[in-house]
Write a protein that holds these residues in place. Structure first.
Motif, PDB file in Angstrom:
ATOM      1  N   GLU A 180       0.829  -1.213   0.000  1.00 27.70           N
ATOM      2  CA  GLU A 180       0.000   0.000   0.000  1.00 27.70           C
ATOM      3  C   GLU A 180       0.864   1.265   0.000  1.00 27.70           C
ATOM      4  N   VAL A 181       1.982   1.219   0.718  1.00 29.14           N
ATOM      5  CA  VAL A 181       2.916   2.351   0.692  1.00 29.14           C
ATOM      6  C   VAL A 181       3.483   2.502  -0.717  1.00 29.14           C
ATOM      7  N   GLN A 182       3.865   1.383  -1.314  1.00 30.11           N
ATOM      8  CA  GLN A 182       4.398   1.404  -2.674  1.00 30.11           C
ATOM      9  C   GLN A 182       3.388   2.053  -3.623  1.00 30.11           C
ATOM     10  N   ALA A 183       2.131   1.674  -3.526  1.00 27.83           N
ATOM     11  CA  ALA A 183       1.089   2.242  -4.381  1.00 27.83           C
ATOM     12  C   ALA A 183       0.909   3.735  -4.096  1.00 27.83           C
ATOM     13  N   ALA A 184       0.946   4.116  -2.820  1.00 25.51           N
ATOM     14  CA  ALA A 184       0.786   5.523  -2.452  1.00 25.51           C
ATOM     15  C   ALA A 184       1.924   6.377  -3.011  1.00 25.51           C
ATOM     16  N   LEU A 185       3.088   5.764  -3.197  1.00 25.76           N
ATOM     17  CA  LEU A 185       4.237   6.477  -3.759  1.00 25.76           C
ATOM     18  C   LEU A 185       4.259   6.416  -5.281  1.00 25.76           C
ATOM     19  N   GLY A 186       3.187   5.917  -5.868  1.00 31.23           N
ATOM     20  CA  GLY A 186       3.083   5.872  -7.315  1.00 31.23           C
ATOM     21  C   GLY A 186       3.775   4.688  -7.955  1.00 31.23           C
ATOM     22  N   GLY A 187       4.161   3.695  -7.145  1.00 29.90           N
ATOM     23  CA  GLY A 187       4.780   2.493  -7.680  1.00 29.90           C
ATOM     24  C   GLY A 187       6.191   2.697  -8.199  1.00 29.90           C
ATOM     25  N   ARG A 188       6.806   3.829  -7.884  1.00 31.10           N
ATOM     26  CA  ARG A 188       8.137   4.102  -8.436  1.00 31.10           C
ATOM     27  C   ARG A 188       9.268   3.410  -7.690  1.00 31.10           C
ATOM     28  N   LEU A 189       8.975   2.812  -6.546  1.00 32.34           N
ATOM     29  CA  LEU A 189       9.975   2.050  -5.791  1.00 32.34           C
ATOM     30  C   LEU A 189       9.589   0.584  -5.773  1.00 32.34           C
ATOM     31  N   ALA A 190      10.582  -0.279  -5.758  1.00 32.10           N
ATOM     32  CA  ALA A 190      10.311  -1.711  -5.640  1.00 32.10           C
ATOM     33  C   ALA A 190       9.752  -2.004  -4.257  1.00 32.10           C
TER      34      ALA A 190
END
Length: 133
Positions: free
Chosen positions: A37-47
């Motif tokens: 969910e954090v990854q999605a909140a950051l726009g998916g730009r991090l693995a």
């Protein structure tokens, strides 16, 4: 043989930038978030592994709490932004042998407005409300 030009390495992010982004995502959330969910909140730009590593480090520093969520964890910030800044300032001060000099140098670099604000906060802290200074 022809040489292929080397691709220059990507510029390094400033220290703490990833942690700041992850914390911002947690602060904006209505409740604890999983790494996905954090990854999605950051726009998916991090693995996802990078996000998990950052969250684990923040947990180790005491900046976030975690609770079981399925086979993994969901994370929530322990402090708001101002609280985290205060904690970091205190942590740096605790590293100093000469606290007086460190505080004097900090105060000497304050703007006039920040100095007035700090003075007002300190004056308010001296007033416990029970008549004792």
């Amino acid at each position: 043989m022809s040489e292929t030009p080397e691709t220059p390495p990507a510029p390094r992010r400033p220290a703490g930038e990833l942690e700041a982004g992850v914390l911002a995502a947690l602060w904006a959330a209505a409740g604890p978030l999983t790494p996905a969910e954090v990854q999605a909140a950051l726009g998916g730009r991090l693995a996802r592994t990078t996000v998990t590593t950052i969250l684990t480090r923040l947990y180790g520093k005491g900046a976030v709490s975690r609770s079981r969520a399925g086979r993994g964890y969901a994370y929530a910030p322990v402090h708001d932004s101002a609280g985290l800044t205060a904690r970091r300032m205190r942590s740096e001060l605790d590293k100093e042998d000469d606290r007086g000099t460190a505080l004097a140098r900090f105060v000497s670099e304050l703007t006039a407005e920040d100095e007035r604000l700090l003075r007002a906060l300190l004056d308010g802290a001296d007033d416990t409300g029970d008549g004792t200074p």
